[in-house]
Design a protein around this motif. Structure first.
Motif, short mmCIF file in Angstrom:
data_model
loop_
_atom_site.label_atom_id
_atom_site.label_comp_id
_atom_site.label_asym_id
_atom_site.label_seq_id
_atom_site.Cartn_x
_atom_site.Cartn_y
_atom_site.Cartn_z
N ARG A 285 0.84 -1.21 0.00
CA ARG A 285 0.00 0.00 0.00
C ARG A 285 0.88 1.26 0.00
O ARG A 285 0.60 2.22 -0.72
N PHE A 286 1.96 1.23 0.81
CA PHE A 286 2.82 2.42 0.87
C PHE A 286 3.59 2.62 -0.44
O PHE A 286 3.84 3.75 -0.84
N SER A 289 1.23 4.44 -2.59
CA SER A 289 1.01 5.85 -2.26
C SER A 289 2.26 6.67 -2.60
O SER A 289 2.17 7.85 -2.88
N LYS A 290 3.43 6.00 -2.60
CA LYS A 290 4.64 6.69 -3.04
C LYS A 290 4.49 7.07 -4.53
O LYS A 290 4.84 8.18 -4.95
N THR A 303 -0.04 17.55 -1.62
CA THR A 303 -0.01 16.17 -1.10
C THR A 303 -1.31 15.80 -0.36
O THR A 303 -1.88 14.75 -0.57
N HIS A 338 -2.64 6.86 7.02
CA HIS A 338 -2.66 8.04 6.18
C HIS A 338 -1.49 8.97 6.51
O HIS A 338 -0.82 9.51 5.62
N GLU A 340 1.39 8.13 7.75
CA GLU A 340 2.61 7.51 7.21
C GLU A 340 2.72 7.73 5.70
O GLU A 340 3.79 8.02 5.17
N SER A 341 1.58 7.62 4.98
CA SER A 341 1.59 7.84 3.52
C SER A 341 2.05 9.25 3.20
O SER A 341 2.86 9.47 2.30
N ARG A 344 5.69 9.70 3.62
CA ARG A 344 6.44 9.09 2.51
C ARG A 344 6.34 9.90 1.23
O ARG A 344 7.29 9.96 0.45
N GLN A 345 5.17 10.50 1.03
CA GLN A 345 5.00 11.28 -0.19
C GLN A 345 5.87 12.54 -0.17
O GLN A 345 6.26 13.06 -1.20
#
Ligand code: PEP
Ligand code: MN
Length: 346
Positions: A285-286, A289-290, A303, A338, A340-341, A344-345
């Protein structure tokens, strides 16, 4: 209960007869050996008009029990005068009450008095402070050790908390776990009496405590709790204490039953597999989202997009409900996914 430190006796020393009756009933009913026979002679009462203990007179009774029955004795000390008198009457084990551990000045003067009396060898049991503050508890150990008093043990007797609790003092087991991490070589015993406040709760809390591998217990017992001058609701007759302890033992043995153990380990290995799937799924999933993040950058889009976040929350809560998962749990889970996403973004 094998090889465990066991300190039993009444909350307070009320008379020589009360001590003797209680001691003899313990001896006649409890199989395990006593580390010490306890009785408070100075009681730190909240209300000044309640029974505050029989002081020096009671030390004479305790000493008589010690000599007549060849048992080590334990009492609480909270100031210089208490230490001097307890040592004068040959008390073997001193314990520091929860209210005293909360006060570094008192701990310091108690430690200094023990040193001045040349009794650094004495066994000192330090109860946790009233408030859930591990550092204050550890600090008390440090004050004794700084003066060469190293025969130290801990007593977990629960904490004063503001949330609603079934207990007189909430066990907050995590603090016991943290204590053991901080002082792995210090033996720690549990005082279920002051945790529970009611004798009916003792058995369950003792069984619960076994998960954390205590080195023993300090439990209040009185030959006739109905007439006890302090803590009458949490004391039980030695005979009842002995049968409660055997029930605890039976329940402890049940948890080492082979059928129980093979079933639990098969469930646990299923959980291990599922957790791996959960983590692999999260990782995928991550990664996605990256990719979304890179896309947003290419097209110069912000973002955090509130509308999308609301949609995700709403649809996941709905799916969660269908799967019997609580709304609060799903919300917390997706808030952190969310977050964490977004990190990462960035
Ligand atoms: C006691 O052991 O009787 C006592 C007063 O305990 P605490 O300091 O845990 O309240
Ligand atoms: Mn008590």
């Amino acid at each position: 209960m094998k090889n465990k430190i066991l300190i039993l006796g009444p909350c307070s020393a009320e008379s020589y007869e009360q001590l003797e009756k209680t001691y003899l009933e313990i001896k006649n009913n409890v199989k395990e050996e006593l580390f010490a026979f306890r009785a408070g002679v100075w009681k730190p009462r909240t209300n000044p008009n309640e029974f505050e203990g029989n002081g020096e007179e009671a030390l004479k009774w305790l000493k008589k029990i010690k000599q007549k029955y060849k048992t080590p004795i334990a009492t609480e000390v909270g100031n210089i005068k208490h230490v001097k008198l307890a040592l004068k009457y040959n008390v073997d084990v001193l314990w520091i009450g929860a209210r005293t551990t909360s006060n570094p000045f008192l701990i310091q003067e108690i430690a200094e008095t023990i040193k001045k009396q040349g009794r650094q060898d004495i066994k000192v049991f330090i109860k946790n402070p009233i408030n859930p503050e591990l550092k204050l508890w550890l600090g008390a150990f440090g004050r004794f050790e700084n003066l060469g008093i190293n025969n130290l043990y801990a007593i977990h007797r629960g904490f004063n908390v503001h949330h609603k609790s079934n207990y007189r003092n909430d066990p907050l087991w995590q603090i016991m776990i943290d204590f053991k991490k901080a002082r792995p070589n210090t033996q720690i015993i549990v005082d279920p009496s002051h945790i529970c406040g009611k004798r009916e709760l003792l058995e369950d809390i003792m069984v619960e405590s076994l998960t954390y591998h205590p080195n023993g217990f300090m439990i209040e017992t009185h030959y006739n709790p109905e007439i006890a001058q302090s803590d009458k609701d949490q004391q039980l007759k030695p005979k009842d204490l002995a049968s409660m302890m055997s029930k605890v033992k039976e329940r402890e043995d049940q948890s080492s039953d082979p059928t129980f153990n093979s079933q639990i380990s098969s469930y646990r290995s299923m959980i291990d597999t599922l957790d791996k799937i959960v983590l692999e799924t999260l990782s995928k999933r991550f990664e996605l989202s990256k990719k979304i993040g890179d896309l947003k950058k290419d097209f110069n889009v912000n973002t955090f997009q509130e509308k999308r976040f609301d949609e995700v929350m709403e649809s996941r809560t709905l799916i969660g409900k269908q799967l019997n998962l609580s709304e609060d749990f799903i919300k917390e889970l997706f808030k952190s996914i969310h977050q964490e996403s977004i990190e990462r973004q960035k």
